[in-house]
Enzyme design. Structure first.
Site, PDB file in Angstrom:
ATOM      1  N   ASN A   1      32.632  93.709  31.300  1.00 22.47           N
ATOM      2  CA  ASN A   1      33.277  94.924  31.809  1.00 22.47           C
ATOM      3  C   ASN A   1      32.156  95.837  32.276  1.00 22.47           C
ATOM      4  O   ASN A   1      31.370  96.338  31.462  1.00 22.47           O
ATOM      5  CB  ASN A   1      34.123  95.600  30.721  1.00 22.47           C
ATOM      6  CG  ASN A   1      34.769  96.899  31.208  1.00 22.47           C
ATOM      7  OD1 ASN A   1      34.179  97.640  31.979  1.00 22.47           O
ATOM      8  ND2 ASN A   1      35.976  97.170  30.733  1.00 22.47           N
TER       9      ASN A   1
ATOM     10  N   GLU B   1      36.914  96.165  35.377  1.00 23.28           N
ATOM     11  CA  GLU B   1      36.678  97.571  35.720  1.00 23.28           C
ATOM     12  C   GLU B   1      35.666  97.706  36.855  1.00 23.28           C
ATOM     13  O   GLU B   1      34.712  98.484  36.767  1.00 23.28           O
ATOM     14  CB  GLU B   1      36.253  98.394  34.501  1.00 23.28           C
ATOM     15  CG  GLU B   1      37.423  98.782  33.609  1.00 23.28           C
ATOM     16  CD  GLU B   1      37.185 100.078  32.846  1.00 23.28           C
ATOM     17  OE1 GLU B   1      37.474 101.145  33.409  1.00 23.28           O
ATOM     18  OE2 GLU B   1      36.718 100.020  31.695  1.00 23.28           O
TER      19      GLU B   1
ATOM     20  N   ASP C   1      38.035  91.826  28.971  1.00 24.84           N
ATOM     21  CA  ASP C   1      38.098  92.938  28.028  1.00 24.84           C
ATOM     22  C   ASP C   1      39.517  92.993  27.500  1.00 24.84           C
ATOM     23  O   ASP C   1      40.422  93.427  28.208  1.00 24.84           O
ATOM     24  CB  ASP C   1      37.712  94.233  28.749  1.00 24.84           C
ATOM     25  CG  ASP C   1      37.832  95.456  27.851  1.00 24.84           C
ATOM     26  OD1 ASP C   1      38.191  95.299  26.666  1.00 24.84           O
ATOM     27  OD2 ASP C   1      37.571  96.566  28.346  1.00 24.84           O
TER      28      ASP C   1
ATOM     29  N   ASN D   1      40.469  94.719  24.852  1.00 15.04           N
ATOM     30  CA  ASN D   1      40.728  95.999  24.190  1.00 15.04           C
ATOM     31  C   ASN D   1      41.384  95.818  22.819  1.00 15.04           C
ATOM     32  O   ASN D   1      42.176  96.671  22.376  1.00 15.04           O
ATOM     33  CB  ASN D   1      41.550  96.933  25.088  1.00 15.04           C
ATOM     34  CG  ASN D   1      40.666  97.773  26.002  1.00 15.04           C
ATOM     35  OD1 ASN D   1      39.670  98.337  25.557  1.00 15.04           O
ATOM     36  ND2 ASN D   1      41.016  97.849  27.269  1.00 15.04           N
TER      37      ASN D   1
ATOM     38  N   ASP E   1      35.379  92.102  23.967  1.00  9.04           N
ATOM     39  CA  ASP E   1      35.265  91.250  25.155  1.00  9.04           C
ATOM     40  C   ASP E   1      35.189  89.808  24.674  1.00  9.04           C
ATOM     41  O   ASP E   1      34.273  89.434  23.929  1.00  9.04           O
ATOM     42  CB  ASP E   1      34.023  91.634  25.951  1.00  9.04           C
ATOM     43  CG  ASP E   1      34.100  93.077  26.414  1.00  9.04           C
ATOM     44  OD1 ASP E   1      34.687  93.321  27.484  1.00  9.04           O
ATOM     45  OD2 ASP E   1      33.607  93.968  25.681  1.00  9.04           O
TER      46      ASP E   1
ATOM     47  N   ASP F   1      29.165 100.638  29.310  1.00  5.79           N
ATOM     48  CA  ASP F   1      29.362 100.765  27.858  1.00  5.79           C
ATOM     49  C   ASP F   1      29.684  99.417  27.217  1.00  5.79           C
ATOM     50  O   ASP F   1      29.698  99.312  25.985  1.00  5.79           O
ATOM     51  CB  ASP F   1      30.400 101.848  27.507  1.00  5.79           C
ATOM     52  CG  ASP F   1      31.679 101.775  28.307  1.00  5.79           C
ATOM     53  OD1 ASP F   1      31.761 100.992  29.276  1.00  5.79           O
ATOM     54  OD2 ASP F   1      32.613 102.505  27.960  1.00  5.79           O
ATOM     55  N   HIS F   2      29.921  98.392  28.037  1.00  6.28           N
ATOM     56  CA  HIS F   2      30.087  97.012  27.551  1.00  6.28           C
ATOM     57  C   HIS F   2      28.846  96.198  27.919  1.00  6.28           C
ATOM     58  O   HIS F   2      28.165  96.510  28.898  1.00  6.28           O
ATOM     59  CB  HIS F   2      31.284  96.336  28.202  1.00  6.28           C
ATOM     60  CG  HIS F   2      32.607  96.981  27.924  1.00  6.28           C
ATOM     61  ND1 HIS F   2      33.571  96.385  27.133  1.00  6.28           N
ATOM     62  CD2 HIS F   2      33.130  98.157  28.330  1.00  6.28           C
ATOM     63  CE1 HIS F   2      34.630  97.180  27.073  1.00  6.28           C
ATOM     64  NE2 HIS F   2      34.396  98.252  27.787  1.00  6.28           N
TER      65      HIS F   2
END
Length: 257
Positions: free
Chosen positions: A7, A34, A146, A148, A217, A246-247
């Site tokens: 991501n 994303e 991802d 989540n 992930d 951030d991933h």
DNA sequence: ATGGTGGCCCGGCCA
């Protein structure tokens, strides 16, 4: 065959880091989430220069998923197959080197009392139906992205601190387990049973340096790929340095057996 | 100090 997922939190902002990573990690397939791009803005040429064919499904500002492959890219399918069924450009599938690859970006859910929360559970149920409709657990299939959802308590920094929050709730974990029950296993866990190995850390509060993250992930694979899994890695290097997502990427090395 | 960081793109949403 090295299958990776990342991501990138805007491919426009992250392209230099993605190019850098492709050059040293050399995955055969990279699933991206994303991208936050429209299809017309996707930088196919930058990937082609590194030897990758690419497909993208995005509508601009939010979400957006892609697959980059250097082992072929055929039978590309975007979304769930109908417009009303495909809000959010969160799913893309393609055949890559004999593997059916899906790049997925599961809705965040926001909070347990949000209207987005049941939508997240429904999205996961719809993903399972898509797998039932379009492929078979006897075939080599990799569902990467991802999710989540942190599958278990060992996938978060502190289960007690996350009580009552999204990503760890029982219904979310059950919905993920229902996808896996179709015939998928968590490829990273075939290689690494250790706890607190994360793929995402909040930008805020120095979470990365404090090791406050989650493993959300995932690369879920069918039995032919699970049998061939030899190695897997979360590459924390990609979370360091200038302008990280951030991933961070995760990959598995496997071949259909 | 009812915040924080970073992406979209310029006020506010989203993660």
């Amino acid at each position: 065959m090295r299958i990776a997922t990342w991501n990138v939190n805007s491919l426009t902002a992250r392209l230099p880091r993605v190019e850098e990573w492709l050059a040293y990690a050399r995955p055969d397939v990279l699933c991206l989430q994303e991208t936050k791009q429209a299809d017309a803005a996707f930088p196919h040429e930058a990937f082609a220069a590194l030897g990758y064919q690419t497909a993208h499904h995005g509508d601009g500002r939010w979400n957006g998923v892609a697959i980059a492959s250097r082992v072929g890219l055929d039978r590309v399918a975007a979304g769930f197959g109908s417009a009303e069924d495909d809000q959010g450009t969160r799913l893309l599938a393609a055949d890559c080197g004999g593997v059916r690859v899906l790049s997925v970006y599961v809705p965040n859910g926001r909070a347990l009392d949000s209207e987005q929360y049941p939508a997240k559970l429904a999205w996961l149920a719809r993903l399972r139906r898509l797998l039932e409709e379009t492929t078979s657990p006897q075939d080599p299939v990799a569902v990467c992205g991802d999710f989540n959802v942190a599958p278990e308590d060992r996938d978060v920094w502190d289960p007690a601190e996350l009580e009552g929050l999204t990503h760890v709730s029982r219904p979310e974990r059950d919905a993920l387990a229902e996808v896996e029950a179709w015939g998928l296993v968590d490829a990273f866990r075939l290689v690494h049973p250790e706890d607190r190995l994360f793929t995402w850390w909040d930008y805020r509060g120095g979470a990365f340096h404090r090791h406050r993250g989650m493993r959300i992930d995932l690369i879920l694979v069918t039995e032919p790929l699970a049998r061939g899994a030899r190695w897997a890695l979360i590459d924390r290097q990609a979370r360091k340095g200038a302008k990280p997502s951030d991933h961070t990427p995760v990959f598995v090395d496997t071949d259909p057996v």
